[in-house]
Design a protein around this motif. Sequence first.
Motif, PDB file in Angstrom:
ATOM      1  N   LEU A 272     108.666  52.511 -41.783  1.00 24.40           N
ATOM      2  CA  LEU A 272     108.062  51.154 -40.746  1.00 24.40           C
ATOM      3  C   LEU A 272     108.013  50.008 -41.919  1.00 24.40           C
ATOM      4  N   HIS A 273     109.095  49.599 -42.005  1.00 24.33           N
ATOM      5  CA  HIS A 273     108.864  48.708 -43.206  1.00 24.33           C
ATOM      6  C   HIS A 273     108.275  47.423 -43.164  1.00 24.33           C
ATOM      7  N   HIS A 274     107.876  47.590 -42.011  1.00 23.95           N
ATOM      8  CA  HIS A 274     106.944  45.772 -41.944  1.00 23.95           C
ATOM      9  C   HIS A 274     105.967  45.821 -41.879  1.00 23.95           C
TER      10      HIS A 274
ATOM     11  N   GLY B  42     114.357  54.574 -39.372  1.00 25.63           N
ATOM     12  CA  GLY B  42     113.906  52.616 -38.789  1.00 25.63           C
ATOM     13  C   GLY B  42     114.098  52.332 -37.464  1.00 25.63           C
ATOM     14  N   GLY B  43     114.231  50.726 -37.513  1.00 23.30           N
ATOM     15  CA  GLY B  43     114.364  50.195 -36.290  1.00 23.30           C
ATOM     16  C   GLY B  43     115.268  50.948 -35.482  1.00 23.30           C
ATOM     17  N   GLY B  44     115.897  50.382 -33.944  1.00 20.26           N
ATOM     18  CA  GLY B  44     116.920  51.054 -33.070  1.00 20.26           C
ATOM     19  C   GLY B  44     116.141  51.131 -32.029  1.00 20.26           C
ATOM     20  N   TYR B  45     116.956  50.162 -31.224  1.00 17.99           N
ATOM     21  CA  TYR B  45     116.144  50.271 -29.678  1.00 17.99           C
ATOM     22  C   TYR B  45     116.900  50.595 -28.447  1.00 17.99           C
ATOM     23  N   ASP B  46     117.900  50.652 -28.696  1.00 17.22           N
ATOM     24  CA  ASP B  46     119.006  50.790 -27.621  1.00 17.22           C
ATOM     25  C   ASP B  46     119.292  53.262 -28.638  1.00 17.22           C
TER      26      ASP B  46
ATOM     27  N   CYS C 122     118.824  50.850 -37.163  1.00 17.41           N
ATOM     28  CA  CYS C 122     120.324  50.588 -37.140  1.00 17.41           C
ATOM     29  C   CYS C 122     120.689  50.339 -35.382  1.00 17.41           C
ATOM     30  N   ASP C 123     119.519  48.816 -36.055  1.00 22.38           N
ATOM     31  CA  ASP C 123     119.391  47.213 -34.718  1.00 22.38           C
ATOM     32  C   ASP C 123     120.794  46.346 -35.001  1.00 22.38           C
ATOM     33  N   ALA C 124     121.128  46.834 -35.372  1.00 25.81           N
ATOM     34  CA  ALA C 124     122.390  45.832 -36.216  1.00 25.81           C
ATOM     35  C   ALA C 124     123.862  46.127 -35.395  1.00 25.81           C
TER      36      ALA C 124
ATOM     37  N   THR D 121     118.387  48.639 -44.662  1.00 24.69           N
ATOM     38  CA  THR D 121     119.910  48.206 -43.917  1.00 24.69           C
ATOM     39  C   THR D 121     119.298  47.408 -42.381  1.00 24.69           C
ATOM     40  N   ASP D 122     118.264  48.251 -42.281  1.00 17.86           N
ATOM     41  CA  ASP D 122     117.768  47.597 -40.915  1.00 17.86           C
ATOM     42  C   ASP D 122     118.187  46.189 -40.365  1.00 17.86           C
ATOM     43  N   VAL D 123     118.013  45.681 -39.593  1.00 21.18           N
ATOM     44  CA  VAL D 123     118.674  44.088 -38.595  1.00 21.18           C
ATOM     45  C   VAL D 123     117.623  43.238 -39.237  1.00 21.18           C
ATOM     46  N   HIS D 124     116.383  43.828 -39.382  1.00 22.55           N
ATOM     47  CA  HIS D 124     115.353  42.701 -39.503  1.00 22.55           C
ATOM     48  C   HIS D 124     114.751  42.942 -41.109  1.00 22.55           C
ATOM     49  N   HIS D 125     113.989  41.759 -41.603  1.00 21.47           N
ATOM     50  CA  HIS D 125     113.887  42.372 -43.007  1.00 21.47           C
ATOM     51  C   HIS D 125     113.403  42.832 -43.500  1.00 21.47           C
TER      52      HIS D 125
HETATM   53 ZN   LIG Z   1     114.703  46.391 -37.017  1.00 21.14          ZN
END
Ligand SMILES: [Zn+2]
Length: 393
Positions: free
Chosen positions: A135-137, A303-307, A261-263, A172-176
């Motif tokens: 939860l990097h944000h 981390g992220g990943g929304y599919d 894995c949102d990239a 490596t999340d698509v968000h900084h």
């Molecule tokens: Zn993300």
Amino acid sequence: MKDTALFIRSSGASRYKFNDEHPFNPLRLELAGSLLETAGALSPDMVLEAHSAQDIELERIHRADYMDAVLKLSVRAPHPDSLALAARYGLTTEDTPYFEGMHEAAAAISGGSILAAETVMSGRALHAYHMGGGLHHAFPGHGSGFCVYNDAAVAIAAVKDKYKARILYIDTDVHHGDGVQYAFYEDPDVFTYSIHETGKYLFPGTGFTHEKGIDKGYGACCNIPLQPYTEDESWLEAFSESITRVARAFKPDLIVSQHGCDAHAFDPLSHIHCSMRIYLEMPRIIHELAHEHCGGRWVALGGGGYDLWKVVPRAWSLVWMAMSDHEISSRLAAAPSSPAPLPEQWLSRWQPLSPEPLPEHWLDPLDIWEPMPRREEIRLQNRAAWELAVQDL
Ligand SMILES: [Zn+2]
Ligand SMILES: [Zn+2]
């Protein structure tokens, strides 16, 4: 030391859920865990169950007044006076709204990441994976971007002083990875690296190449902002060329990686256009770097990943398969174009619940994907970005 890997579970992570419409859905953890089990890659003897983080551990990163606000907003019907706190601490936004049990769920996730870091630094295992983390944000004094407590920063802080370790954080999340970057912006012993879609177009709007740390921490921060519609080859070039130089220059004692894995091209929240191939290769590169530079000590987080149906289960399984040297990972890497089917048992269990047809193979059928227009231009822009980012290393 034997090349061992442990899989960390924090049962409280399944209660980290804002509401039914929110894209962050803990069902992802169940889908990925089930894929690993049906693929024969995860057995009970590999699993460690985590406890929640204690306040004293969270306080290494988070401010007491923020934690107090989180606690007050975690009850079923917060007191009207507490509602004013929500706005002040970033917990009323559409992205990160307060919810019942929020403190407990977020503290459970931090506990899992602390256990992963402690498992590796104490020598209990060489590698550890906490899929519920990343939860990097989250910032010391406010919530942001679906994140309440920053488990990655909390886990790094927990082992940094105790073991006098130099830590390389790879996001490596698509968000900084802004929250982790700023938590250690002045710290020369924590190098934060993030590769993401450029903040020009995507939340949180930071992560440019000129962000390199301040004071004693100057030089211990590296950002690789990529163009929208970046595809596999350019992503992998930017990642492997830059992270190899960073690891060689910094000489870490521990690597902590974040695996949003949102990239992926299917992800609804970003514009990067990669396939499952980067999620096969990237953890294999990190695994190799860990053995080359820090005696194998490696902690991986989610981390992220929304599919959550078509992307997250495969991507997060591939992290564990790289970490645990599972034969599927090496087989796919050796022959990426020969189709390797997902377990029939997983597909038949989850297809009835999925709103869309599930993928049938570990990797995506790239031969039927349309190449992006401007591919070459994007590749050159990305190359200029990573070359600039690592020029002083
Ligand atoms: Zn993300
Ligand atoms: Zn290994």
